[in-house]
Write a protein that holds these residues in place. Structure first.
Motif, PDB file in Angstrom:
ATOM      1  N   PRO A 115     -19.759   1.433  36.192  1.00  0.00           N
ATOM      2  CA  PRO A 115     -21.209   1.341  36.024  1.00  0.00           C
ATOM      3  C   PRO A 115     -21.565   0.293  34.971  1.00  0.00           C
ATOM      4  CG  PRO A 115     -20.553   3.634  36.167  1.00  0.00           C
ATOM      5  CD  PRO A 115     -19.289   2.824  36.157  1.00  0.00           C
ATOM      6  N   THR A 116     -22.558  -0.563  35.277  1.00  0.00           N
ATOM      7  CA  THR A 116     -22.854  -1.734  34.440  1.00  0.00           C
ATOM      8  C   THR A 116     -23.028  -1.415  32.963  1.00  0.00           C
ATOM      9  OG1 THR A 116     -25.089  -1.444  35.238  1.00  0.00           O
ATOM     10  CG2 THR A 116     -23.871  -3.278  36.142  1.00  0.00           C
ATOM     11  N   LEU A 117     -23.850  -0.405  32.690  1.00  0.00           N
ATOM     12  CA  LEU A 117     -24.126  -0.131  31.280  1.00  0.00           C
ATOM     13  C   LEU A 117     -22.853   0.299  30.552  1.00  0.00           C
ATOM     14  CD1 LEU A 117     -26.449  -0.154  29.304  1.00  0.00           C
ATOM     15  CD2 LEU A 117     -26.849   2.242  29.810  1.00  0.00           C
ATOM     16  N   LEU A 118     -21.996   1.049  31.250  1.00  0.00           N
ATOM     17  CA  LEU A 118     -20.752   1.508  30.628  1.00  0.00           C
ATOM     18  C   LEU A 118     -19.804   0.341  30.367  1.00  0.00           C
ATOM     19  CD1 LEU A 118     -20.023   4.823  32.536  1.00  0.00           C
ATOM     20  CD2 LEU A 118     -21.002   4.510  30.280  1.00  0.00           C
ATOM     21  N   LEU A 119     -19.735  -0.602  31.319  1.00  0.00           N
ATOM     22  CA  LEU A 119     -18.883  -1.772  31.113  1.00  0.00           C
ATOM     23  C   LEU A 119     -19.389  -2.584  29.924  1.00  0.00           C
ATOM     24  CD1 LEU A 119     -16.468  -3.329  32.102  1.00  0.00           C
ATOM     25  CD2 LEU A 119     -17.880  -4.459  33.806  1.00  0.00           C
ATOM     26  N   GLY A 120     -20.718  -2.728  29.852  1.00  0.00           N
ATOM     27  CA  GLY A 120     -21.318  -3.407  28.706  1.00  0.00           C
ATOM     28  C   GLY A 120     -20.955  -2.698  27.413  1.00  0.00           C
ATOM     29  N   LEU A 121     -21.072  -1.375  27.418  1.00  0.00           N
ATOM     30  CA  LEU A 121     -20.729  -0.581  26.231  1.00  0.00           C
ATOM     31  C   LEU A 121     -19.270  -0.795  25.840  1.00  0.00           C
ATOM     32  CD1 LEU A 121     -22.330   2.962  26.722  1.00  0.00           C
ATOM     33  CD2 LEU A 121     -22.857   1.284  24.967  1.00  0.00           C
ATOM     34  N   LEU A 122     -18.398  -0.758  26.851  1.00  0.00           N
ATOM     35  CA  LEU A 122     -16.972  -0.903  26.601  1.00  0.00           C
ATOM     36  C   LEU A 122     -16.680  -2.234  25.910  1.00  0.00           C
ATOM     37  CD1 LEU A 122     -14.075   0.232  27.122  1.00  0.00           C
ATOM     38  CD2 LEU A 122     -14.066  -1.081  29.221  1.00  0.00           C
ATOM     39  N   ILE A 123     -17.277  -3.316  26.441  1.00  0.00           N
ATOM     40  CA  ILE A 123     -17.038  -4.636  25.864  1.00  0.00           C
ATOM     41  C   ILE A 123     -17.578  -4.703  24.436  1.00  0.00           C
ATOM     42  CG2 ILE A 123     -17.540  -7.103  26.097  1.00  0.00           C
ATOM     43  CD1 ILE A 123     -17.562  -6.644  29.152  1.00  0.00           C
ATOM     44  N   LEU A 124     -18.757  -4.092  24.223  1.00  0.00           N
ATOM     45  CA  LEU A 124     -19.356  -4.175  22.898  1.00  0.00           C
ATOM     46  C   LEU A 124     -18.747  -3.194  21.901  1.00  0.00           C
ATOM     47  CD1 LEU A 124     -23.055  -4.889  23.739  1.00  0.00           C
ATOM     48  CD2 LEU A 124     -21.318  -6.458  22.902  1.00  0.00           C
ATOM     49  N   VAL A 125     -17.967  -2.226  22.401  1.00  0.00           N
ATOM     50  CA  VAL A 125     -17.222  -1.369  21.487  1.00  0.00           C
ATOM     51  C   VAL A 125     -16.073  -2.183  20.896  1.00  0.00           C
ATOM     52  CG1 VAL A 125     -15.602   0.560  21.420  1.00  0.00           C
ATOM     53  CG2 VAL A 125     -17.816   0.860  22.460  1.00  0.00           C
ATOM     54  N   ALA A 126     -15.491  -3.051  21.743  1.00  0.00           N
ATOM     55  CA  ALA A 126     -14.336  -3.833  21.303  1.00  0.00           C
ATOM     56  C   ALA A 126     -14.750  -5.053  20.487  1.00  0.00           C
ATOM     57  CB  ALA A 126     -13.515  -4.261  22.509  1.00  0.00           C
ATOM     58  N   LEU A 127     -15.885  -5.679  20.857  1.00  0.00           N
ATOM     59  CA  LEU A 127     -16.305  -6.895  20.168  1.00  0.00           C
ATOM     60  C   LEU A 127     -17.465  -6.575  19.239  1.00  0.00           C
ATOM     61  CD1 LEU A 127     -16.358  -9.243  23.284  1.00  0.00           C
ATOM     62  CD2 LEU A 127     -14.551  -9.047  21.575  1.00  0.00           C
ATOM     63  N   PRO A 128     -17.609  -7.351  18.149  1.00  0.00           N
ATOM     64  CA  PRO A 128     -18.766  -7.131  17.281  1.00  0.00           C
ATOM     65  C   PRO A 128     -20.055  -7.402  18.070  1.00  0.00           C
ATOM     66  CG  PRO A 128     -17.561  -9.120  16.654  1.00  0.00           C
ATOM     67  CD  PRO A 128     -16.734  -8.417  17.670  1.00  0.00           C
ATOM     68  N   SER A 129     -21.090  -6.573  17.845  1.00  0.00           N
ATOM     69  CA  SER A 129     -22.290  -6.758  18.665  1.00  0.00           C
ATOM     70  C   SER A 129     -23.195  -7.822  18.067  1.00  0.00           C
ATOM     71  CB  SER A 129     -23.030  -5.436  18.851  1.00  0.00           C
ATOM     72  OG  SER A 129     -23.394  -4.895  17.616  1.00  0.00           O
ATOM     73  N   ASN A 130     -23.182  -8.989  18.678  1.00  0.00           N
ATOM     74  CA  ASN A 130     -24.154 -10.041  18.378  1.00  0.00           C
ATOM     75  C   ASN A 130     -24.574 -10.638  19.707  1.00  0.00           C
ATOM     76  OD1 ASN A 130     -22.193 -12.046  19.206  1.00  0.00           O
ATOM     77  ND2 ASN A 130     -21.238 -11.763  17.198  1.00  0.00           N
ATOM     78  N   ILE A 131     -25.555 -11.514  19.690  1.00  0.00           N
ATOM     79  CA  ILE A 131     -26.141 -11.957  20.957  1.00  0.00           C
ATOM     80  C   ILE A 131     -25.122 -12.644  21.865  1.00  0.00           C
ATOM     81  CG2 ILE A 131     -27.065 -14.076  19.919  1.00  0.00           C
ATOM     82  CD1 ILE A 131     -29.462 -13.168  22.147  1.00  0.00           C
ATOM     83  N   VAL A 132     -24.193 -13.402  21.263  1.00  0.00           N
ATOM     84  CA  VAL A 132     -23.201 -14.093  22.084  1.00  0.00           C
ATOM     85  C   VAL A 132     -22.353 -13.094  22.868  1.00  0.00           C
ATOM     86  CG1 VAL A 132     -21.223 -15.650  22.062  1.00  0.00           C
ATOM     87  CG2 VAL A 132     -23.135 -16.061  20.520  1.00  0.00           C
ATOM     88  N   ASN A 133     -21.933 -12.028  22.191  1.00  0.00           N
ATOM     89  CA  ASN A 133     -21.094 -11.043  22.878  1.00  0.00           C
ATOM     90  C   ASN A 133     -21.880 -10.214  23.882  1.00  0.00           C
ATOM     91  OD1 ASN A 133     -18.753 -11.837  21.647  1.00  0.00           O
ATOM     92  ND2 ASN A 133     -19.009 -10.451  19.906  1.00  0.00           N
ATOM     93  N   VAL A 134     -23.170  -9.985  23.602  1.00  0.00           N
ATOM     94  CA  VAL A 134     -23.994  -9.274  24.582  1.00  0.00           C
ATOM     95  C   VAL A 134     -24.098 -10.123  25.851  1.00  0.00           C
ATOM     96  CG1 VAL A 134     -26.262  -8.298  25.076  1.00  0.00           C
ATOM     97  CG2 VAL A 134     -25.277  -8.011  22.829  1.00  0.00           C
ATOM     98  N   ILE A 135     -24.327 -11.434  25.674  1.00  0.00           N
ATOM     99  CA  ILE A 135     -24.398 -12.336  26.825  1.00  0.00           C
ATOM    100  C   ILE A 135     -23.066 -12.322  27.570  1.00  0.00           C
ATOM    101  CG2 ILE A 135     -24.504 -14.789  27.487  1.00  0.00           C
ATOM    102  CD1 ILE A 135     -26.651 -15.149  25.361  1.00  0.00           C
ATOM    103  N   LEU A 136     -21.988 -12.368  26.819  1.00  0.00           N
ATOM    104  CA  LEU A 136     -20.654 -12.338  27.407  1.00  0.00           C
ATOM    105  C   LEU A 136     -20.464 -11.063  28.231  1.00  0.00           C
ATOM    106  CD1 LEU A 136     -17.929 -13.984  27.142  1.00  0.00           C
ATOM    107  CD2 LEU A 136     -17.226 -12.178  25.577  1.00  0.00           C
ATOM    108  N   ALA A 137     -20.831  -9.920  27.636  1.00  0.00           N
ATOM    109  CA  ALA A 137     -20.647  -8.634  28.314  1.00  0.00           C
ATOM    110  C   ALA A 137     -21.430  -8.595  29.623  1.00  0.00           C
ATOM    111  CB  ALA A 137     -21.085  -7.492  27.396  1.00  0.00           C
ATOM    112  N   ILE A 138     -22.713  -8.979  29.570  1.00  0.00           N
ATOM    113  CA  ILE A 138     -23.539  -8.886  30.778  1.00  0.00           C
ATOM    114  C   ILE A 138     -23.110  -9.929  31.809  1.00  0.00           C
ATOM    115  CG2 ILE A 138     -25.904  -8.886  31.664  1.00  0.00           C
ATOM    116  CD1 ILE A 138     -26.788  -8.029  28.889  1.00  0.00           C
ATOM    117  N   GLY A 139     -22.714 -11.122  31.335  1.00  0.00           N
ATOM    118  CA  GLY A 139     -22.238 -12.153  32.252  1.00  0.00           C
ATOM    119  C   GLY A 139     -21.022 -11.686  33.034  1.00  0.00           C
ATOM    120  N   VAL A 140     -20.091 -11.043  32.342  1.00  0.00           N
ATOM    121  CA  VAL A 140     -18.887 -10.531  32.997  1.00  0.00           C
ATOM    122  C   VAL A 140     -19.252  -9.428  33.993  1.00  0.00           C
ATOM    123  CG1 VAL A 140     -16.762  -9.219  32.604  1.00  0.00           C
ATOM    124  CG2 VAL A 140     -17.313 -11.156  31.139  1.00  0.00           C
ATOM    125  N   VAL A 141     -20.217  -8.590  33.610  1.00  0.00           N
ATOM    126  CA  VAL A 141     -20.649  -7.513  34.493  1.00  0.00           C
ATOM    127  C   VAL A 141     -21.236  -8.074  35.793  1.00  0.00           C
ATOM    128  CG1 VAL A 141     -22.365  -5.678  34.739  1.00  0.00           C
ATOM    129  CG2 VAL A 141     -21.033  -5.838  32.647  1.00  0.00           C
TER     130      VAL A 141
END
Lengths: 318, 293
Positions: free
Chosen positions: B135-161
Motif C-alpha cells: 500500500p502506497t502510504l505504507l511504502l512511503g512510511l517504510l522509506i521515511l522510517v529508514a531515511l531522514p524525513s526532508n523534502i528530498v526523501n519524501v520526493i524520493l519515497a513517492i517517486g519510487v511508489v
C-alpha cells in the motif's frame, strides 16, 4: 476453473510476500540506532548492550537473522516488541481484526453508495444527474482522508450535532449498535476518496458496456431500456469494479494509519504510528508486512472471482 | 488513430488540431483556472506573501479573516495567507518532483518491457507488481522510517511508489504501438533499437503517459501532505499544508480558519490536477493503452 492458473496465481502471491518481507528486513536493518539502545536507552553499559543483542539474536550473522525473519513471516512469528517484550503476533492480532472490521464496513458503504450512483450517472450520461454526480466525485477524489476525518469529527461529534462518539472502539459483544455507532464515522471518513473512485470506475465501465454491440443488438430487438440496463449491461459493466474494490483495499490499508490516529481507533494503523515513534522495529516490520499480505490476498481473491465471473476468460482457457 | 493517418503529413499540419483540442477542452480550462493561481503564488512566494510566514504576532493569535491579516492568523499569530502561499511551494514541488522522478524511473522500464517482451517483460512487470502490492502510504512510511524525513526523501519515497504504476501504463501503450506499421518499417530499414524506442515509440506513447502523470501529481501531493500530517514531512518551521492541517486540528476550537485555508488550498490543487487529467484523457484518448491485450 483452471487449476494451473490458480496454482500460478498462488505462486506469484507467495513470491510477492517473500520479496516484500526481504525488502522490509533490508530497510529496517539499515536503520540508524541499534535495537539495544532502543530497549535500554542511550546510557546503557557495554555488557547490558551485549546481553540484549544476545537475547534478540542480533549477535548472529545477518543472513541467519534474515532467514529467521523471512521464515517467521511465513509462520506468523514476528518476534517480540522491543518496548513491551510481548510477542508481536499477540499485539497485532486483535488490532488486525479491528482494522479489518473498519475496512469491511468502509468497503460496504462505498459499494452501497457508489455503485448505484455510478449506474445512474452512466444511464443519464451527459445529462444533469451525470453532471451532478461526476462533479461531486471530483470533490470526493480530492479530499484527503485527514481533512474529511477532521471535518466529520468537528461537525458530528460536538454540539449542536453530537451524533457520534469522538472515537474509540466498542467490541461487538458489548452491543452491536454501540459497535456500529463507533465504527461509522471513521468508516465514512475513510470513504471520500474510495467512494469517488468506485463511482467513476462503475460509471466508465457501464458507459463502455452500454455502447457495446450486444447492448445495441438488445435495444434493436426491442428489449425494454430497464432490462437492457439491469439484466444485460450490469453483469459485464460491474466486472471491473471487483478489481477496483480490491485495489481500494490497499488504499484503505494505507489510510487506516491516518484515520485510526485521528479517531483513536485501536487498530493496526494506530499501532504503526506508535511503533515508528518508539522505533520498535519488530512492530514496524509486522505493521507494514501484515497489511501488505492482506492486500496481496485481496488481489488474489479479486483475480479468482473475476475469472469465475467473466465468461470470456473461462472460454479462453477451457 | 488520428496520428497514424497523419504520418504522411508534415508536423506543421498535424500539431494544430491537438493544440486546439487541448486549448478548447472545457475540463482542461477549468483545471488550469484553478491550478495556475496556486502555481503562480507558490513561485512568487515571498514576493506576494503579505508577511514573513515565520514571523509571529503574539498579540494577534487566532485572528479571524478580514482585518489586518486577510485570512487570519494561526496559534502563534503567523499570517495564514503567507503560510498557505509558501506551503503551496512545498506541496507543488513535492507533487511535480515526485511525478518527474516516477516518470524518469517508470517510462524507460515500461518502454523496455513493452518493446523487448518475453522473459525481460515478465520479470520487470513481476517486480513492478510486487512494488505495487505494498500500500502506497505504507511504502512511503517504510522509506521515511529508514531515511531522514526532508523534502528530498519524501520526493524520493513517492517517486519510487509511483514508478511501477507509470511503467505499467507505458508498457501497455508500448505493446500496442510496437506492432504498428511504422515501427515494423523502421525495423526493416535496419534502425537501431534505441532509435526505434526513442524516436518511433516514445513520441507515440506520450498520450497515455501524460494522462497518467497528470493524475499522479495530485495523488503525490495528497500522499505528501498525508506523510507530513503524520510528522514525516519536511518539518517546521517551513510552512507545509499537511503539517499546517495537523497543527490546526489541535486549535480547532480557537479558530476554524487555521484548518480551513490549507485544506481548501489542498482540495483546489488536487481537484485541479484531477480535472486536467480527465481533460487530457478526453483529448489524448487513452484507449490506445490497450488494456485488453
Amino acid at each position: 476453473m483452471n487449476y494451473l492458473y490458480l496454482l500460478k496465481r498462488v505462486a506469484i502471491a507467495g513470491l510477492s510476500v517473500f520479496v516484500v518481507s526481504s525488502v522490509v528486513f533490508g530497510v529496517t536493518t539499515l536503520l540508524p540506532g541499534s535495537a539495544a539502545n532502543i530497549v535500554l536507552g542511550t546510557e546503557a553499559t557495554e555488557e547490558a548492550v551485549q546481553q540484549v543483542n544476545e537475547d534478540l539474536g542480533l549477535d548472529r550473522p545477518v543472513y541467519v537473522q534474515y532467514l529467521d525473519f523471512v521464515g517467521g513471516v511465513f509462520t506468523g512469528d514476528f518476534g517480540e516488541s522491543l518496548i513491551s517484550g510481548q510477542p508481536v503476533a499477540e499485539i497485532l492480532w486483535p488490532r488486525l481484526l479491528r482494522t479489518l472490521q473498519l475496512a469491511v464496513v468502509a468497503m460496504l458503504i462505498s459499494m452501497v453508495v457508489a455503485i448505484p450512483l455510478g449506474i445512474v450517472a452512466a444511464a443519464f450520461r451527459d445529462r444533469a444527474p451525470d453532471f451532478l454526480i461526476t462533479s461531486g466525485s471530483y470533490v470526493g477524489l480530492s479530499i484527503p482522508s485527514f481533512v474529511s476525518a477532521t471535518l466529520l469529527l468537528l461537525f458530528l461529534t460536538t454540539p449542536p450535532l453530537a451524533l457520534f462518539p469522538k472515537g474509540g472502539y466498542v467490541p461487538p459483544r458489548e452491543g452491536l449498535v454501540e459497535w456500529f455507532h463507533h465504527l461509522l464515522l471513521p468508516a465514512l471518513a475513510m470513504n471520500t476518496v474510495i467512494l469517488a473512485y468506485v463511482l467513476r470506475q462503475t460509471r466508465s465501465s457501464m458507459v463502455e458496456t452500454l455502447e457495446s454491440d450486444y447492448i445495441r443488438t438488445a435495444r434493436l430487438k426491442g428489449v425494454a431500456e430497464r432490462n437492457v440496463l439491469f439484466k444485460h449491461a450490469l453483469r459485464n459493466g460491474l466486472l471491473p469494479t471487483i478489481t477496483v474494490l480490491a485495489l481500494n483495499f490497499g488504499w484503505m490499508m494505507g489510510s487506516v494509519v491516518i484515520i485510526e490516529q485521528i479517531f483513536a481507533y485501536p487498530g493496526m494503523g494506530e499501532m504503526i504510528v506508535q511503533a515508528i515513534e518508539n522505533r520498535d522495529l519488530p512492530l514496524i516490520q509486522a505493521g507494514i508486512l501484515v497489511p501488505t499480505i492482506a492486500f496481496i490476498t485481496a488481489n488474489f481473491a479479486a483475480d479468482v472471482i473475476y475469472t469465475m465471473l467473466d465468461p470470456r476468460i473461462n472460454l479462453g482457457e477451457e | 488513430m488520428a496520428t497514424e493517418d497523419a504520418t504522411a503529413e508534415t508536423d506543421g499540419e498535424r500539431l494544430p488540431p491537438i493544440v486546439t483540442a487541448l486549448a478548447t477542452n472545457r475540463r482542461i480550462l477549468v483545471g488550469l483556472a484553478l491550478l495556475v493561481p496556486v502555481v503562480v503564488a507558490a513561485i512568487l512566494g515571498e514576493a506576494v506573501a503579505p508577511y514573513d510566514p515565520t514571523e509571529t504576532h503574539v498579540a494577534q493569535r487566532y485572528a479571524g479573516p478580514g482585518g489586518q491579516f486577510i485570512l487570519g492568523t494561526d496559534h502563534l499569530g503567523r499570517d495564514l495567507l503567507s503560510r498557505v502561499i509558501l506551503g503551496g511551494r512545498t506541496s507543488l514541488l513535492l507533487g511535480f518532483g515526485a511525478t518527474a522522478l516516477g516518470l524518469t524511473l517508470g517510462v524507460p522500464i515500461g518502454l523496455l518491457a513493452g518493446y523487448v517482451k518475453g522473459r525481460t517483460d515478465e520479470v520487470l512487470m513481476r517486480v513492478m507488481d510486487i512494488i505495487i502490492s505494498v500500500p502506497t502510504l505504507l511504502l512511503g512510511l517504510l522509506i521515511l522510517v529508514a531515511l531522514p524525513s526532508n523534502i528530498v526523501n519524501v520526493i524520493l519515497a513517492i517517486g519510487v511508489v509511483y514508478a511501477p504504476r507509470i511503467a505499467r501504463v507505458t508498457r501497455s501503450a508500448t505493446l500496442s504501438v510496437s506492432e504498428q506499421e511504422y515501427v515494423l518499417a523502421a525495423r526493416a530499414r535496419g534502425e537501431s533499437n534505441s532509435y526505434i524506442l526513442f524516436r518511433e515509440i516514445l513520441p507515440n506513447v506520450t498520450g497515455p503517459v501524460v494522462v497518467e502523470g497528470s493524475v499522479r501529481v495530485g495523488y503525490a501531493i495528497m500522499i505528501g501532505t498525508a506523510l507530513s500530517f503524520l510528522g514525516l514531512g519536511s518539518g517546521p518551521p517551513n510552512p507545509d499544508w499537511g503539517f499546517m492541517i495537523a497543527t490546526a486540528r489541535e486549535h480547532i476550537y480557537q479558530t476554524p480558519w487555521f484548518l480551513i485555508w490549507p485544506s481548501l488550498a489542498l482540495l483546489v490543487t488536487v481537484m485541479a490536477t484531477n480535472v486536467i487529467g480527465d481533460g487530457l484523457r478526453d483529448v489524448l484518448d487513452p484507449r490506445v493503452t490497450g488494456e485488453r491485450q
